[in-house]
Design an enzyme around this catalytic site. Sequence first.
Site, mmCIF file in Angstrom:
data_model
loop_
_atom_site.group_PDB
_atom_site.id
_atom_site.type_symbol
_atom_site.label_atom_id
_atom_site.label_comp_id
_atom_site.label_asym_id
_atom_site.label_seq_id
_atom_site.Cartn_x
_atom_site.Cartn_y
_atom_site.Cartn_z
ATOM 1 C CB ALA A 239 -1.030 0.133 1.190
ATOM 2 C CB CYS A 352 5.841 2.131 -11.492
ATOM 3 S SG CYS A 352 6.924 1.445 -10.056
#
Length: 425
Positions: A239, A352
């Site tokens: 998270a 990413c």
Amino acid sequence: MADATTDARQGAIRLLDQVLGDGRLISEAIASGTLDRLDPQDRARAQRLALDTLRGLERADRLLSKHLRKPPPLTVRNALRLGTLELAQGAAAHGVVNAMVQITGRHRRHGALKGLVNAVLRKVAAQMPEAWEQLRIPRLPKWLRAPLAEAWGAPAIAAMEAAHFAGAPLDLTLKPGADPSLPGAIALPTGSLRLHAAGQVTALPGYDSGDWWVQDAAAALPARLLAPQPGEAVLDMCAAPGGKTLQLAAAGARVTALDISEARLVRLRENLARTGLEATCVTGDALDHQGRYDAILLDAPCSATGTIRRHPDLPHARDGAGFGALIELQAQMLAHAWTLLAPGGRLVFCTCSLLPDEGEVQVEEALASHPDMTVNRAALALPGIDPAWITEEGGLRLRPDFWADLGGLDGFYMACLQKAPKTGE
């Protein structure tokens, strides 16, 4: 005594020393206290100067090599690099040269080289800006450029390098119901707001009231792909720093925010408090976590090669040696997350990264390993999604050179995976 401007420059040189000498990321250097003696404004300026210098490092070194018979010690070389960058940006030559001479002169081991710094930077200043602008766009190091060129082709890599050199604007995700009329902001096709000249983030309207949070437009898409519903039990599996957790909570889901780092969860809790949103924060290893969830968002640890336009230190602090272990960890996390997902549930896997092994290949292999897994292509029907971004297996591939006219976006891969319902449902 040094003035604030010189202090920021000296802080930038310390950051460059750690990135280029010790192989540390700027975030790691800052966390270790490198800039603690500076006030917030100078810390921000030091970080900006270091990042800009790293973006233009190849150009700076090419210009400096014409005036150096041999490379000076790293700290002196970094002072020259920073000075060259500032001269290229149009800073007054006398101010830049004097500051770098002063910083070098104070160095306990290399102070005698202040005369060299003075002479070299004066020669560089006389060539600006023409000499700088005639040089090619800085290239990625070979260890990273080679696999990316193999994946996307030479023209695409050149376009990505141009995006990296240009840097990144500031993107914001709005809390539902917040006023979108932030001065100077433009609305992006996917719903994020973009500021090209943001200044100090905490001073922007709506920060204190929690109307928005900083999040690249690409990073905002995985949570939208997951489409959390009010009351659903949703796990944000890795998270921190928390932008996706905030999105999930803002949608009304019952969110569990899991992260292995308690220190990183502190910032997430702060952002939850600032925005008035709620989530259950849990410190723990994702591979040990147990539970049952209607939906899961797995933003897996990765090479972060998609974020180089905002983190130009990464290609200099890393050499790709640990990427194989990361790819294996991603596969383990995805397999474990699948066991936590309720029948009929959905999981968004994202990284990413610009490397297909951390995106497309992971999903292809997961599909082959799990008979109850399919790709939910319908989830990609989001505002602003170019059909050309959709991959063969049904994921979404984003690159820094996309939206070049708008300022680009981070490189990302994401796919929404659907779990089959129980037999008879």
